[in-house]
Scaffold this active site. Sequence first.
Site, short mmCIF file in Angstrom:
data_model
loop_
_atom_site.label_atom_id
_atom_site.label_comp_id
_atom_site.label_asym_id
_atom_site.label_seq_id
_atom_site.Cartn_x
_atom_site.Cartn_y
_atom_site.Cartn_z
N GLY A 13 -43.88 -29.21 -27.86
CA GLY A 13 -44.89 -28.92 -28.86
C GLY A 13 -46.22 -29.56 -28.51
N PHE A 14 -47.21 -29.24 -29.27
CA PHE A 14 -48.58 -29.71 -29.03
C PHE A 14 -48.65 -31.24 -28.96
CE2 PHE A 14 -52.79 -30.33 -31.51
CZ PHE A 14 -53.49 -30.60 -30.35
N ILE A 15 -48.19 -31.90 -30.01
CA ILE A 15 -48.29 -33.37 -30.05
C ILE A 15 -47.23 -34.00 -29.15
CG2 ILE A 15 -48.10 -35.39 -31.55
CD1 ILE A 15 -49.19 -33.52 -33.82
N TYR A 155 -43.30 -27.06 -47.15
CA TYR A 155 -43.51 -27.85 -45.93
C TYR A 155 -43.77 -29.30 -46.30
CZ TYR A 155 -46.15 -29.94 -42.09
OH TYR A 155 -46.60 -30.80 -41.13
N LYS A 159 -41.36 -32.86 -45.81
CA LYS A 159 -41.84 -34.06 -45.13
C LYS A 159 -41.73 -35.28 -46.04
CE LYS A 159 -43.01 -32.80 -40.97
NZ LYS A 159 -42.38 -33.42 -39.79
#
Length: 340
Positions: A13-15, A155, A159
Amino acid sequence: MSRRKALVTGSAGFIGFHLSKLLLAEGFTVHGFDGMTDYYDVSLKQRRHQMLLQDAHFSATEGMLEDAELFDRVADDFEPDVIVHLAAQAGVRYSLENPRAYIDSNVVGTFNVMEAARRHAVDHLLMASTSSVYGANDDMPFCETEKADTQLTIYAATKKANESMAHSYAHLWNLPTTMFRFFTVYGPWGRPDMALFKFTKGIIEGTPIDIYNNGDMYRDFTYVEDLVRGIRLLIDAAPERPDSPEDIEEGDSLSPAAPYRVVNVGNSDKVRLLDFVEAIEDALGKKAVRNYMEMQKGDVPATWADASLLHRLTGYRPATDFRDGVNSFVDWYLDYFNLK
């Protein structure tokens, strides 16, 4: 000295890609775990992993976190010192269309990660949360010690559930755990579903870009390399259970009942969305076709981090100016798509 071992979920993924790259550069051995889901272009994820695999100290497993048997086998074979859990079903807007995906990945998958961390008694479990947990809070900048009980999307709710689950594990098993709340992360190798990617693509192609709340939006834009530097430093700042509540300093989110802490990682500045769009226009030398729209369901008009706790724990402050970060992204975009 033996290399420290970090198990990173969401490594394609991006991070996760940027964090894995940084950890490798700093002498860690890294094992990545990624589902390679088709939420966005899988080839972008594959390219990220291919780059990481050029380093002999990186290995990876493709699989879903919901597969507890597979993840347990990976953890048992790798025996991590640290787990950084970044994998998740991301996207506030997509959670309106497919909420079940968030329960499967973000709740069930996170439980499996916590179980592996408990069994291996890792030195530190670090898990990604989000500024979205602040929900309807309007007292800004957002501070970790304020209540966050008014999430506006599934979402964000998943979290916040992760934060509660992690606290219970930290308490029950004395498992040092840090939850970091991301703000709006951007930069090279970013996600195609995020605003910067979509805006850049739209401006280049001359198609309208959707600007919500008629542009009256503010975000704490955090450059991805600043973000992963903050995570890297937090690895070495594992929380310890306090002897008494009186030992907790004012402004510290450390739990009185567990080695558990929540930390904002943001730029500590709010940027007007229209200024962000103008920075993209300047980097591309082309004006956007703007489609002004009403606020979307579940969205908030502003986010803004108080990141003083991060600085207190690590001595670090994210500081990349959004114009510089946008220029770096645009350079990457033009190169990646052979548009130079």
